[in-house]
Enzyme design. Structure first.
Site, mmCIF file in Angstrom:
data_model
loop_
_atom_site.group_PDB
_atom_site.id
_atom_site.type_symbol
_atom_site.label_atom_id
_atom_site.label_comp_id
_atom_site.label_asym_id
_atom_site.label_seq_id
_atom_site.Cartn_x
_atom_site.Cartn_y
_atom_site.Cartn_z
ATOM 1 N N HIS A 1 -44.698 -76.988 51.568
ATOM 2 C CA HIS A 1 -44.181 -78.517 51.066
ATOM 3 C C HIS A 1 -45.518 -78.644 50.292
ATOM 4 O O HIS A 1 -44.538 -79.659 49.523
ATOM 5 C CB HIS A 1 -43.761 -79.204 52.029
ATOM 6 C CG HIS A 1 -42.620 -78.633 52.414
ATOM 7 N ND1 HIS A 1 -41.352 -79.137 51.646
ATOM 8 C CD2 HIS A 1 -42.235 -78.431 54.307
ATOM 9 C CE1 HIS A 1 -40.485 -78.959 52.884
ATOM 10 N NE2 HIS A 1 -41.018 -79.323 54.026
ATOM 11 N N SER B 1 -42.649 -82.326 56.840
ATOM 12 C CA SER B 1 -41.361 -82.081 56.308
ATOM 13 C C SER B 1 -40.787 -83.553 56.439
ATOM 14 O O SER B 1 -40.053 -83.692 55.906
ATOM 15 C CB SER B 1 -40.982 -80.883 56.523
ATOM 16 O OG SER B 1 -40.341 -80.672 57.623
ATOM 17 N N LYS C 1 -39.954 -72.481 47.567
ATOM 18 C CA LYS C 1 -39.699 -73.966 47.613
ATOM 19 C C LYS C 1 -40.234 -74.460 45.854
ATOM 20 O O LYS C 1 -39.244 -74.300 45.182
ATOM 21 C CB LYS C 1 -40.394 -74.781 48.303
ATOM 22 C CG LYS C 1 -39.699 -74.581 49.791
ATOM 23 C CD LYS C 1 -40.110 -75.409 50.871
ATOM 24 C CE LYS C 1 -39.262 -75.395 51.956
ATOM 25 N NZ LYS C 1 -40.235 -75.030 53.748
#
Ligand SMILES: *Cc1c(COP(=O)(O)O)cnc(C)c1O
Length: 396
Positions: free
Chosen positions: A211, A183, A242
Protein backbone atom coordinates in the site's frame (compact mmCIF):
# COMPACT_ATOMS: atom_id res chain seq x y z
CA UNK A 1 -20.91 -38.26 1.65
CA UNK A 2 -21.51 -34.93 -0.09
CA UNK A 3 -25.08 -34.67 1.26
CA UNK A 4 -23.81 -34.40 4.84
CA UNK A 5 -21.01 -32.10 3.88
CA UNK A 6 -23.40 -29.91 1.89
CA UNK A 7 -25.60 -29.51 4.98
CA UNK A 8 -22.54 -28.60 6.98
CA UNK A 9 -21.51 -25.91 4.49
CA UNK A 10 -25.04 -24.55 4.20
CA UNK A 11 -25.24 -24.13 7.94
CA UNK A 12 -21.80 -22.45 8.12
CA UNK A 13 -22.74 -20.08 5.32
CA UNK A 14 -25.98 -19.27 7.10
CA UNK A 15 -23.96 -18.38 10.21
CA UNK A 16 -21.75 -16.10 8.14
CA UNK A 17 -24.85 -14.34 6.74
CA UNK A 18 -26.47 -14.03 10.16
CA UNK A 19 -23.30 -12.51 11.61
CA UNK A 20 -23.52 -9.90 8.82
CA UNK A 21 -20.15 -11.02 7.45
CA UNK A 22 -21.28 -12.40 4.10
CA UNK A 23 -19.27 -10.91 1.25
CA UNK A 24 -21.10 -10.12 -1.97
CA UNK A 25 -19.35 -9.21 -5.17
CA UNK A 26 -20.33 -5.87 -6.60
CA UNK A 27 -20.22 -6.18 -10.36
CA UNK A 28 -18.58 -3.50 -12.47
CA UNK A 29 -19.14 -3.29 -16.22
CA UNK A 30 -16.50 -0.70 -17.16
CA UNK A 31 -12.74 -0.34 -16.81
CA UNK A 32 -11.47 0.54 -13.33
CA UNK A 33 -11.22 4.28 -12.78
CA UNK A 34 -12.45 7.35 -10.89
CA UNK A 35 -15.84 6.92 -12.54
CA UNK A 36 -17.11 3.39 -13.00
CA UNK A 37 -20.27 1.86 -14.40
CA UNK A 38 -22.03 -0.85 -12.44
CA UNK A 39 -23.78 -3.79 -14.06
CA UNK A 40 -27.16 -2.12 -13.42
CA UNK A 41 -26.06 0.81 -15.57
CA UNK A 42 -25.56 3.17 -12.63
CA UNK A 43 -22.43 5.33 -12.73
CA UNK A 44 -20.59 5.98 -9.49
CA UNK A 45 -17.39 7.67 -8.37
CA UNK A 46 -15.05 5.04 -7.05
CA UNK A 47 -13.30 5.66 -3.73
CA UNK A 48 -12.51 2.07 -2.76
CA UNK A 49 -9.99 0.86 -5.34
CA UNK A 50 -6.28 0.40 -4.73
CA UNK A 51 -5.85 2.34 -7.97
CA UNK A 52 -3.74 4.97 -6.20
CA UNK A 53 -1.98 6.37 -9.26
CA UNK A 54 -4.95 5.87 -11.57
CA UNK A 55 -2.95 3.53 -13.81
CA UNK A 56 -5.45 0.66 -13.97
CA UNK A 57 -6.79 1.95 -17.30
CA UNK A 58 -3.79 3.97 -18.42
CA UNK A 59 -3.43 4.17 -22.25
CA UNK A 60 0.38 3.94 -22.14
CA UNK A 61 0.30 0.77 -20.03
CA UNK A 62 -2.37 -0.73 -22.29
CA UNK A 63 -0.25 0.06 -25.37
CA UNK A 64 2.84 -1.47 -23.73
CA UNK A 65 0.88 -4.62 -22.88
CA UNK A 66 -0.51 -4.92 -26.42
CA UNK A 67 2.92 -4.45 -27.94
CA UNK A 68 4.38 -7.16 -25.71
CA UNK A 69 1.62 -9.54 -26.82
CA UNK A 70 2.79 -8.99 -30.41
CA UNK A 71 6.48 -9.46 -29.64
CA UNK A 72 6.35 -12.03 -26.80
CA UNK A 73 3.00 -13.76 -27.14
CA UNK A 74 0.28 -14.40 -24.59
CA UNK A 75 1.74 -16.66 -21.92
CA UNK A 76 4.99 -18.34 -20.90
CA UNK A 77 3.53 -21.80 -20.14
CA UNK A 78 6.38 -22.46 -17.74
CA UNK A 79 7.75 -21.59 -14.35
CA UNK A 80 10.62 -19.13 -14.41
CA UNK A 81 13.52 -21.56 -14.03
CA UNK A 82 12.48 -24.04 -16.73
CA UNK A 83 11.63 -21.87 -19.74
CA UNK A 84 9.45 -19.07 -18.30
CA UNK A 85 11.97 -16.23 -18.10
CA UNK A 86 11.84 -13.60 -20.83
CA UNK A 87 14.07 -10.58 -21.34
CA UNK A 88 11.12 -8.46 -20.14
CA UNK A 89 11.04 -10.25 -16.76
CA UNK A 90 14.76 -9.67 -16.22
CA UNK A 91 14.47 -6.01 -17.22
CA UNK A 92 11.52 -5.46 -14.87
CA UNK A 93 13.38 -7.08 -11.97
CA UNK A 94 16.30 -4.75 -12.56
CA UNK A 95 14.09 -1.66 -12.80
CA UNK A 96 12.17 -2.49 -9.61
CA UNK A 97 15.50 -2.74 -7.77
CA UNK A 98 16.55 0.65 -9.16
CA UNK A 99 13.22 2.14 -8.15
CA UNK A 100 13.63 1.08 -4.51
CA UNK A 101 17.42 1.45 -4.34
CA UNK A 102 17.86 -2.28 -3.66
CA UNK A 103 20.27 -4.86 -5.11
CA UNK A 104 18.05 -7.39 -6.89
CA UNK A 105 14.41 -8.41 -7.37
CA UNK A 106 12.45 -11.63 -7.87
CA UNK A 107 8.98 -11.53 -9.45
CA UNK A 108 5.99 -13.58 -8.30
CA UNK A 109 2.45 -14.05 -9.61
CA UNK A 110 1.22 -11.89 -6.71
CA UNK A 111 2.47 -10.29 -3.50
CA UNK A 112 0.48 -12.97 -1.68
CA UNK A 113 2.98 -15.41 -3.20
CA UNK A 114 5.97 -13.17 -2.50
CA UNK A 115 5.02 -13.12 1.19
CA UNK A 116 4.05 -16.79 1.18
CA UNK A 117 7.43 -17.75 -0.23
CA UNK A 118 9.82 -15.43 1.57
CA UNK A 119 10.20 -16.80 5.11
CA UNK A 120 10.47 -20.56 4.77
CA UNK A 121 13.56 -20.58 2.50
CA UNK A 122 15.42 -17.99 4.56
CA UNK A 123 14.85 -18.90 8.20
CA UNK A 124 14.88 -22.10 10.24
CA UNK A 125 13.82 -23.23 13.68
CA UNK A 126 16.74 -21.54 15.43
CA UNK A 127 15.60 -18.19 14.05
CA UNK A 128 12.95 -15.65 15.04
CA UNK A 129 10.31 -13.71 13.09
CA UNK A 130 8.95 -10.69 14.94
CA UNK A 131 5.73 -9.58 13.28
CA UNK A 132 3.39 -6.60 13.69
CA UNK A 133 -0.02 -7.73 14.96
CA UNK A 134 -1.80 -5.99 12.07
CA UNK A 135 0.31 -7.44 9.27
CA UNK A 136 -1.43 -8.60 6.10
CA UNK A 137 -2.91 -12.11 5.91
CA UNK A 138 -0.26 -13.15 3.37
CA UNK A 139 2.52 -12.35 5.85
CA UNK A 140 0.71 -14.32 8.54
CA UNK A 141 0.37 -17.30 6.18
CA UNK A 142 4.00 -17.02 5.06
CA UNK A 143 5.16 -17.03 8.69
CA UNK A 144 3.01 -20.11 9.34
CA UNK A 145 4.85 -21.99 6.60
CA UNK A 146 8.22 -21.29 8.22
CA UNK A 147 9.73 -23.17 11.15
CA UNK A 148 11.18 -20.04 12.79
CA UNK A 149 10.00 -19.08 16.27
CA UNK A 150 7.21 -16.49 16.19
CA UNK A 151 6.96 -13.26 18.14
CA UNK A 152 4.27 -10.64 17.75
CA UNK A 153 4.18 -6.98 18.75
CA UNK A 154 1.21 -4.62 19.02
CA UNK A 155 0.62 -2.48 15.93
CA UNK A 156 3.49 -0.01 15.44
CA UNK A 157 4.25 -0.24 19.19
CA UNK A 158 7.99 0.28 19.51
CA UNK A 159 8.13 -0.47 23.24
CA UNK A 160 6.51 -3.83 22.56
CA UNK A 161 8.80 -4.48 19.58
CA UNK A 162 11.79 -3.82 21.84
CA UNK A 163 10.44 -6.32 24.37
CA UNK A 164 10.01 -8.96 21.68
CA UNK A 165 13.49 -8.30 20.31
CA UNK A 166 14.89 -8.80 23.80
CA UNK A 167 12.95 -12.06 24.13
CA UNK A 168 14.41 -13.24 20.81
CA UNK A 169 18.06 -12.61 21.66
CA UNK A 170 18.79 -16.32 22.07
CA UNK A 171 17.72 -17.03 18.50
CA UNK A 172 20.32 -17.33 15.73
CA UNK A 173 18.89 -14.74 13.29
CA UNK A 174 16.04 -12.26 13.84
CA UNK A 175 13.74 -10.71 11.22
CA UNK A 176 11.29 -7.91 12.05
CA UNK A 177 8.43 -7.77 9.55
CA UNK A 178 5.87 -5.03 9.01
CA UNK A 179 3.41 -3.66 6.48
CA UNK A 180 4.59 -0.28 5.18
CA UNK A 181 1.07 1.15 5.32
CA UNK A 182 -1.64 -0.56 7.36
CA UNK A 183 -4.69 -0.85 5.17
CA UNK A 184 -7.43 -0.09 7.70
CA UNK A 185 -6.02 3.03 9.39
CA UNK A 186 -3.69 4.25 6.62
CA UNK A 187 -0.92 4.72 9.19
CA UNK A 188 2.68 4.28 8.04
CA UNK A 189 4.86 1.88 10.05
CA UNK A 190 7.58 3.74 11.99
CA UNK A 191 10.27 2.13 9.86
CA UNK A 192 12.95 4.60 11.03
CA UNK A 193 12.48 3.45 14.62
CA UNK A 194 12.16 -0.19 13.57
CA UNK A 195 15.55 0.03 11.84
CA UNK A 196 17.04 1.69 14.92
CA UNK A 197 15.77 -1.11 17.18
CA UNK A 198 16.83 -3.76 14.67
CA UNK A 199 20.35 -2.32 14.72
CA UNK A 200 20.36 -2.20 18.50
CA UNK A 201 19.20 -5.81 18.84
CA UNK A 202 20.96 -7.26 15.81
CA UNK A 203 17.98 -8.01 13.62
CA UNK A 204 17.04 -7.69 9.94
CA UNK A 205 13.96 -5.85 8.65
CA UNK A 206 11.32 -6.68 6.05
CA UNK A 207 8.68 -4.19 4.88
CA UNK A 208 5.67 -5.03 2.72
CA UNK A 209 5.27 -2.01 0.44
CA UNK A 210 1.95 -3.10 -1.10
CA UNK A 211 0.00 0.00 0.00
CA UNK A 212 3.02 2.33 0.15
CA UNK A 213 4.91 1.77 -3.12
CA UNK A 214 4.07 4.54 -5.55
CA UNK A 215 2.23 6.39 -2.78
CA UNK A 216 4.41 7.14 0.24
CA UNK A 217 7.46 9.38 0.06
CA UNK A 218 7.87 12.54 -2.01
CA UNK A 219 8.46 10.60 -5.25
CA UNK A 220 6.46 7.52 -4.23
CA UNK A 221 9.50 5.32 -3.59
CA UNK A 222 7.81 3.99 -0.48
CA UNK A 223 8.59 4.02 3.21
CA UNK A 224 12.36 3.91 2.81
CA UNK A 225 12.13 7.20 0.93
CA UNK A 226 9.81 8.71 3.54
CA UNK A 227 12.30 7.96 6.32
CA UNK A 228 15.42 8.52 4.23
CA UNK A 229 16.48 4.88 4.67
CA UNK A 230 16.86 3.77 1.06
CA UNK A 231 18.88 0.56 0.81
CA UNK A 232 18.79 0.03 4.58
CA UNK A 233 16.00 -2.55 4.69
CA UNK A 234 17.07 -6.10 3.85
CA UNK A 235 13.76 -7.25 2.30
CA UNK A 236 10.93 -5.34 0.62
CA UNK A 237 7.89 -7.02 -0.88
CA UNK A 238 5.24 -5.37 -3.02
CA UNK A 239 2.50 -5.76 -5.59
CA UNK A 240 1.89 -4.72 -9.18
CA UNK A 241 -1.81 -4.93 -8.35
CA UNK A 242 -2.28 -1.61 -6.54
CA UNK A 243 -0.56 1.70 -7.38
CA UNK A 244 1.75 -0.07 -9.85
CA UNK A 245 -0.86 -0.61 -12.57
CA UNK A 246 -3.50 -2.66 -10.80
CA UNK A 247 -3.24 -5.82 -12.91
CA UNK A 248 -1.42 -8.64 -11.12
CA UNK A 249 2.06 -9.58 -9.97
CA UNK A 250 4.25 -9.29 -6.92
CA UNK A 251 7.89 -9.01 -6.08
CA UNK A 252 10.52 -9.31 -3.39
CA UNK A 253 13.43 -6.90 -3.68
CA UNK A 254 16.43 -6.45 -1.43
CA UNK A 255 19.88 -7.87 -0.66
CA UNK A 256 21.22 -9.88 -3.57
CA UNK A 257 22.06 -13.05 -1.64
CA UNK A 258 18.53 -13.12 -0.23
CA UNK A 259 17.04 -12.83 -3.72
CA UNK A 260 19.48 -15.47 -4.98
CA UNK A 261 18.36 -17.91 -2.27
CA UNK A 262 14.70 -17.23 -3.05
CA UNK A 263 15.35 -18.18 -6.70
CA UNK A 264 16.71 -21.51 -5.40
CA UNK A 265 14.15 -22.33 -2.71
CA UNK A 266 11.04 -20.15 -2.79
CA UNK A 267 8.16 -22.46 -3.56
CA UNK A 268 5.67 -20.04 -5.21
CA UNK A 269 8.51 -19.02 -7.55
CA UNK A 270 9.63 -22.57 -8.29
CA UNK A 271 6.23 -24.19 -8.64
CA UNK A 272 3.95 -21.55 -10.10
CA UNK A 273 3.70 -20.03 -13.56
CA UNK A 274 5.62 -17.01 -14.74
CA UNK A 275 3.94 -13.59 -15.10
CA UNK A 276 2.52 -13.03 -18.60
CA UNK A 277 4.99 -10.92 -20.64
CA UNK A 278 2.33 -8.26 -21.27
CA UNK A 279 1.97 -7.69 -17.53
CA UNK A 280 5.74 -7.44 -17.08
CA UNK A 281 5.98 -5.07 -20.05
CA UNK A 282 3.29 -2.80 -18.63
CA UNK A 283 5.16 -2.89 -15.32
CA UNK A 284 8.30 -1.72 -17.09
CA UNK A 285 6.38 1.11 -18.75
CA UNK A 286 4.93 2.08 -15.36
CA UNK A 287 8.42 2.39 -13.80
CA UNK A 288 9.64 4.31 -16.83
CA UNK A 289 6.72 6.77 -16.46
CA UNK A 290 7.35 7.20 -12.75
CA UNK A 291 11.02 7.83 -13.36
CA UNK A 292 10.28 10.49 -16.00
CA UNK A 293 7.83 12.54 -13.95
CA UNK A 294 6.42 12.84 -10.47
CA UNK A 295 3.10 14.17 -11.73
CA UNK A 296 0.91 11.30 -10.55
CA UNK A 297 2.41 11.10 -7.08
CA UNK A 298 2.10 14.88 -6.70
CA UNK A 299 -1.53 14.75 -7.77
CA UNK A 300 -2.30 11.89 -5.39
CA UNK A 301 -0.66 13.70 -2.48
CA UNK A 302 -2.54 16.93 -3.30
CA UNK A 303 -5.85 15.03 -3.59
CA UNK A 304 -5.31 13.29 -0.26
CA UNK A 305 -4.49 16.54 1.50
CA UNK A 306 -7.48 18.30 -0.05
CA UNK A 307 -9.89 15.55 0.98
CA UNK A 308 -8.51 15.25 4.51
CA UNK A 309 -8.62 19.02 5.11
CA UNK A 310 -12.16 19.51 3.84
CA UNK A 311 -13.54 16.48 5.66
CA UNK A 312 -11.92 17.50 8.94
CA UNK A 313 -13.26 21.04 8.53
CA UNK A 314 -16.81 19.75 8.07
CA UNK A 315 -16.42 17.94 11.38
CA UNK A 316 -15.64 14.34 10.49
CA UNK A 317 -13.34 12.35 12.71
CA UNK A 318 -10.52 11.26 10.40
CA UNK A 319 -7.56 9.12 11.38
CA UNK A 320 -4.29 10.89 10.67
CA UNK A 321 -2.74 9.40 7.52
CA UNK A 322 0.47 9.65 5.53
CA UNK A 323 -0.89 7.35 2.86
CA UNK A 324 -3.79 7.55 0.39
CA UNK A 325 -6.08 5.69 2.81
CA UNK A 326 -8.44 7.89 4.76
CA UNK A 327 -10.43 6.28 7.58
CA UNK A 328 -13.63 8.21 8.34
CA UNK A 329 -14.43 7.04 11.85
CA UNK A 330 -18.07 6.26 12.67
CA UNK A 331 -17.44 3.71 15.48
CA UNK A 332 -20.84 2.01 15.15
CA UNK A 333 -21.03 -1.06 12.85
CA UNK A 334 -24.61 -0.52 11.63
CA UNK A 335 -24.01 3.16 11.08
CA UNK A 336 -20.99 2.36 8.89
CA UNK A 337 -23.12 0.10 6.68
CA UNK A 338 -26.07 2.53 6.47
CA UNK A 339 -23.70 5.39 5.70
CA UNK A 340 -21.95 3.47 2.90
CA UNK A 341 -25.30 2.41 1.39
CA UNK A 342 -26.58 5.99 1.38
CA UNK A 343 -23.35 7.20 -0.17
CA UNK A 344 -23.81 4.70 -2.95
CA UNK A 345 -27.27 6.17 -3.60
CA UNK A 346 -25.50 9.51 -3.93
CA UNK A 347 -23.13 7.95 -6.49
CA UNK A 348 -20.15 7.53 -4.17
CA UNK A 349 -18.68 4.06 -3.95
CA UNK A 350 -16.95 3.32 -0.63
CA UNK A 351 -16.81 0.45 1.84
CA UNK A 352 -17.80 0.44 5.50
CA UNK A 353 -15.66 -1.77 7.73
CA UNK A 354 -16.50 -3.13 11.16
CA UNK A 355 -15.53 -5.92 13.56
CA UNK A 356 -13.74 -8.30 13.01
CA UNK A 357 -11.98 -6.49 10.14
CA UNK A 358 -11.31 -3.58 12.52
CA UNK A 359 -11.50 -3.61 16.34
CA UNK A 360 -14.94 -3.66 18.07
CA UNK A 361 -16.40 -0.16 18.30
CA UNK A 362 -14.04 1.19 15.63
CA UNK A 363 -16.29 0.91 12.55
CA UNK A 364 -15.45 3.28 9.75
CA UNK A 365 -15.70 4.10 6.10
CA UNK A 366 -12.42 3.69 4.29
CA UNK A 367 -11.86 6.19 1.52
CA UNK A 368 -9.02 5.52 -0.91
CA UNK A 369 -7.80 8.52 -2.84
CA UNK A 370 -6.36 8.28 -6.34
CA UNK A 371 -4.50 10.40 -8.84
CA UNK A 372 -7.42 9.50 -11.13
CA UNK A 373 -9.70 11.74 -9.05
CA UNK A 374 -10.26 15.32 -10.17
CA UNK A 375 -11.17 18.07 -7.71
CA UNK A 376 -14.79 17.92 -8.93
CA UNK A 377 -14.89 14.22 -7.94
CA UNK A 378 -13.52 15.02 -4.50
CA UNK A 379 -16.00 17.88 -4.06
CA UNK A 380 -18.87 15.60 -5.01
CA UNK A 381 -17.76 12.98 -2.49
CA UNK A 382 -17.26 15.58 0.25
CA UNK A 383 -20.72 17.06 -0.42
CA UNK A 384 -22.26 13.59 -0.23
CA UNK A 385 -20.44 12.85 3.03
CA UNK A 386 -21.70 16.15 4.43
CA UNK A 387 -25.30 15.49 3.38
CA UNK A 388 -25.42 11.94 4.75
CA UNK A 389 -23.38 12.89 7.80
CA UNK A 390 -26.03 15.47 8.76
CA UNK A 391 -28.88 13.14 7.88
CA UNK A 392 -27.49 10.42 10.15
CA UNK A 393 -26.47 12.82 12.92
CA UNK A 394 -22.74 12.16 12.58
CA UNK A 395 -21.92 15.86 12.07
CA UNK A 396 -23.84 19.02 12.91
C1 LIG B 1 -2.76 -6.32 -1.23
C2 LIG B 1 -1.70 -6.79 -0.34
C3 LIG B 1 -1.01 -7.98 -0.57
C4 LIG B 1 -1.40 -8.92 -1.68
O1 LIG B 1 -0.98 -8.44 -2.91
P1 LIG B 1 -1.45 -9.22 -4.23
O2 LIG B 1 -0.43 -8.84 -5.24
O3 LIG B 1 -2.82 -8.73 -4.54
O4 LIG B 1 -1.43 -10.66 -3.90
C5 LIG B 1 0.03 -8.31 0.27
N1 LIG B 1 0.38 -7.52 1.31
C6 LIG B 1 -0.28 -6.37 1.58
C7 LIG B 1 0.15 -5.54 2.73
C8 LIG B 1 -1.34 -5.97 0.77
O5 LIG B 1 -1.99 -4.85 1.05
Amino acid sequence: MYKDYQKHLQSEIKDIREAGLYKDERIIASPQGACIKLINGKEVLNFCANNYLGLANNPQLIAAAKEAMDTHGYGMASVRFICGTSDIHKELEKKIAEFFGTEDTILYAACFDANGGVFEPLLGEQDAIISDALNHASIIDGVRLCKAQRYRYANADMADLEKQLQAAQANRFRLVVTDGVFSMDGNVAPVDKIIELANKYNAMVMVDESHSAGVVGRTGRGVTELYNKRGQVEILTGTLGKAFGGAIGGFTTGKKEIIEMLRQRSRPYLFSNSLPPMVAAAGLKMIEMMSATNELQDKLHANTQYFMEKMTKIGFDIKPTQSAICAVMLYDAKLSQDFAAKLQDEGIYVTGFYYPVVPKGAARIRVQLSAAHEIKHLDKAIAAFEKIGKELGVIK
